[in-house]
Design an enzyme around this catalytic site. Structure first.
Site, PDB file in Angstrom:
ATOM      1  N   SER A 140       0.834  -1.205   0.000  1.00 28.50           N
ATOM      2  CA  SER A 140       0.000   0.000   0.000  1.00 28.50           C
ATOM      3  C   SER A 140       0.863   1.247   0.000  1.00 28.50           C
ATOM      4  O   SER A 140       1.985   1.232   0.512  1.00 28.50           O
ATOM      5  CB  SER A 140      -0.884   0.027   1.257  1.00 28.50           C
ATOM      6  N   TYR A 154      -1.935  -0.590  10.276  1.00 26.84           N
ATOM      7  CA  TYR A 154      -2.078  -1.011   8.873  1.00 26.84           C
ATOM      8  C   TYR A 154      -0.846  -0.590   8.056  1.00 26.84           C
ATOM      9  O   TYR A 154      -0.256  -1.404   7.336  1.00 26.84           O
ATOM     10  CB  TYR A 154      -3.346  -0.389   8.296  1.00 26.84           C
TER      11      TYR A 154
HETATM   12  P1  NAP Z   1     -11.521  -5.155   0.538  1.00 21.36           P
HETATM   13  O1  NAP Z   1     -12.658  -5.131  -0.410  1.00 21.36           O
HETATM   14  O2  NAP Z   1     -11.718  -4.758   1.961  1.00 21.36           O
HETATM   15  O3  NAP Z   1     -10.830  -6.599   0.459  1.00 21.36           O
HETATM   16  C1  NAP Z   1     -10.236  -7.248   1.515  1.00 21.36           C
HETATM   17  C2  NAP Z   1     -10.062  -8.687   1.103  1.00 21.36           C
HETATM   18  O4  NAP Z   1      -9.406  -9.410   2.150  1.00 21.36           O
HETATM   19  C3  NAP Z   1     -11.407  -9.365   0.851  1.00 21.36           C
HETATM   20  O5  NAP Z   1     -11.319 -10.102  -0.354  1.00 21.36           O
HETATM   21  C4  NAP Z   1     -11.550 -10.291   2.047  1.00 21.36           C
HETATM   22  O6  NAP Z   1     -12.246 -11.497   1.779  1.00 21.36           O
HETATM   23  C5  NAP Z   1     -10.098 -10.635   2.326  1.00 21.36           C
HETATM   24  N1  NAP Z   1      -9.951 -11.159   3.681  1.00 21.36           N
HETATM   25  C6  NAP Z   1     -10.281 -10.561   4.856  1.00 21.36           C
HETATM   26  N2  NAP Z   1     -10.020 -11.377   5.884  1.00 21.36           N
HETATM   27  C7  NAP Z   1      -9.538 -12.534   5.364  1.00 21.36           C
HETATM   28  C8  NAP Z   1      -9.092 -13.761   5.920  1.00 21.36           C
HETATM   29  N3  NAP Z   1      -9.064 -13.964   7.247  1.00 21.36           N
HETATM   30  N4  NAP Z   1      -8.673 -14.736   5.068  1.00 21.36           N
HETATM   31  C9  NAP Z   1      -8.696 -14.538   3.730  1.00 21.36           C
HETATM   32  N5  NAP Z   1      -9.081 -13.394   3.137  1.00 21.36           N
HETATM   33  C10 NAP Z   1      -9.508 -12.406   3.964  1.00 21.36           C
HETATM   34  O7  NAP Z   1     -10.407  -4.188   0.035  1.00 21.36           O
HETATM   35  P2  NAP Z   1      -9.577  -4.033  -1.300  1.00 21.36           P
HETATM   36  O8  NAP Z   1      -9.474  -2.583  -1.510  1.00 21.36           O
HETATM   37  O9  NAP Z   1     -10.022  -4.921  -2.403  1.00 21.36           O
HETATM   38  O10 NAP Z   1      -8.180  -4.528  -0.718  1.00 21.36           O
HETATM   39  C11 NAP Z   1      -7.430  -5.596  -1.233  1.00 21.36           C
HETATM   40  C12 NAP Z   1      -5.984  -5.401  -0.811  1.00 21.36           C
HETATM   41  O11 NAP Z   1      -5.506  -4.160  -1.345  1.00 21.36           O
HETATM   42  C13 NAP Z   1      -5.769  -5.334   0.699  1.00 21.36           C
HETATM   43  O12 NAP Z   1      -4.565  -5.975   1.034  1.00 21.36           O
HETATM   44  C14 NAP Z   1      -5.649  -3.840   0.946  1.00 21.36           C
HETATM   45  O13 NAP Z   1      -4.919  -3.558   2.107  1.00 21.36           O
HETATM   46  C15 NAP Z   1      -4.917  -3.408  -0.313  1.00 21.36           C
HETATM   47  N6  NAP Z   1      -4.997  -1.996  -0.645  1.00 21.36           N
HETATM   48  C16 NAP Z   1      -6.195  -1.398  -0.924  1.00 21.36           C
HETATM   49  C17 NAP Z   1      -6.226  -0.045  -1.254  1.00 21.36           C
HETATM   50  C18 NAP Z   1      -7.507   0.676  -1.590  1.00 21.36           C
HETATM   51  O14 NAP Z   1      -7.458   1.899  -1.739  1.00 21.36           O
HETATM   52  N7  NAP Z   1      -8.617   0.031  -1.750  1.00 21.36           N
HETATM   53  C19 NAP Z   1      -5.043   0.697  -1.261  1.00 21.36           C
HETATM   54  C20 NAP Z   1      -3.855   0.061  -0.953  1.00 21.36           C
HETATM   55  C21 NAP Z   1      -3.834  -1.278  -0.668  1.00 21.36           C
HETATM   56  P3  NAP Z   1     -13.851 -11.660   1.956  1.00 21.36           P
HETATM   57  O15 NAP Z   1     -14.502 -10.497   1.268  1.00 21.36           O
HETATM   58  O16 NAP Z   1     -14.116 -12.978   1.291  1.00 21.36           O
HETATM   59  O17 NAP Z   1     -14.136 -11.711   3.427  1.00 21.36           O
END
Ligand code: NAP
Length: 247
Positions: A140, A154
């Site tokens: 991130s 985080y």
């Molecule tokens: P999100 O929709 O909140 O996705 C989080 C993901 O993590 C979901 O697919 C969730 O699965 C999974 N997860 C949560 N607990 C888990 C567990 N115990 N075992 C396996 N999977 C688990 O957010 P996103 O934006 O798509 O984020 C995806 C990644 O990108 C994350 O690592 C986040 O930190 C990173 N990121 C996001 C942003 C942003 O702006 N959105 C920026 C930088 C980095 P379920 O839905 O099946 O529970």
């Protein structure tokens, strides 16, 4: 197609960024194993779309904070597709915004487990099957800039994922390349849940590209880092943030 005959595991692939990565890798010809924790509908519909387009995929529920969840995912992938070539560690999140003063040790540990330990467990479990290939970690922008309000745990966990990426690149080369993405603000549930709409608007307005990123923007870069087109890139933490931060 860039990934014909390859097998990819994508964690947290039932929604948002993980789902977009799984779809993009399948579009490039990879067999895809989709882990999900609670998003069964999104994972099942992704598998249905991939198979309808002639690809191969399955979805498996699993908690990647647990060794059993990790082992089951890797074992099913090897049984179904014969090995692992690409690992995308996408599982992660903030859990809640908490300042250090508000933060319990339990919260700190939960954030580290979700972002960092899940990545460690997945890499370790895949290694015996990953003779050559690519690991792509979703870190991130927070790992570079310390994160927004209440995101110290985080940001720290993502900074650790970035450092782990560099260390693994040295340890696992020359056969396995390891890279990470440092996404800025991507339009997903992550911010639907944790970020006020006006803050998101301000970020859009302040960035050169005047928008939030899409999960597909991330999927495109992941597919590139998973493919031979990026054969001389390893240990890189690549910014993908619309120009919001230059590192
Ligand atoms: P999100 O929709 O909140 O996705 C989080 C993901 O993590 C979901 O697919 C969730 O699965 C999974 N997860 C949560 N607990 C888990 C567990 N115990 N075992 C396996 N999977 C688990 O957010 P996103 O934006 O798509 O984020 C995806 C990644 O990108 C994350 O690592 C986040 O930190 C990173 N990121 C996001 C942003 C942003 O702006 N959105 C920026 C930088 C980095 P379920 O839905 O099946 O529970």
């Amino acid at each position: 197609m860039k990934l014909e005959g390859k097998t990819a595991i994508v964690t947290g692939a039932g929604r948002d960024i993980g789902r977009a990565c799984a779809m993009r890798l399948a579009e490039e010809g990879a067999n895809v194993a989709l882990n999900y924790f609670s998003s069964s509908e999104g994972a099942d519909s992704a598998v249905a779309e991939i198979t309808a387009a002639g690809g191969k995929a399955f979805a498996l529920q699993g908690d990647l904070n647990s060794q059993a969840g990790v082992d089951a995912l890797v074992a099913r992938t090897v049984a179904e597709f014969g090995g692992v070539d690409i690992l995308v560690n996408n599982t992660g999140g903030l859990i809640a915004r908490k300042t250090i003063a508000e933060m319990s040790l339990e919260h700190w540990n939960a954030v580290m487990d979700l972002n960092l330990t899940s990545t460690f467990l997945m890499v370790k479990a895949c290694l015996p099957h990953l003779k050559s290939g690519a690991i792509v970690n979703i870190a991130s922008q927070a790992g570079r800039d310390g994160g927004g309000p209440g995101a110290v745990a985080y940001a720290t966990s993502k900074g650790a994922v970035m450092t782990m990426t560099r260390g693994l690149a040295k340890e696992l080369g020359p056969d396995i390349r390891v890279n990470a993405l440092c996404p800025g603000m991507i339009d997903t549930d992550f911010h639907n849940i944790f970020t006020k709409p006006e803050v998101r608007k301000n970020v859009e307005n302040a960035s050169p590209l005047k928008r939030q990123g899409s999960p597909e923007d991330i999927g495109n870069l992941v597919a590139y880092l998973a493919s031979e087109e990026s054969a001389f890139i390893t240990g890189a933490n690549i910014d993908i943030n619309g120009g919001m931060l230059f590192s």
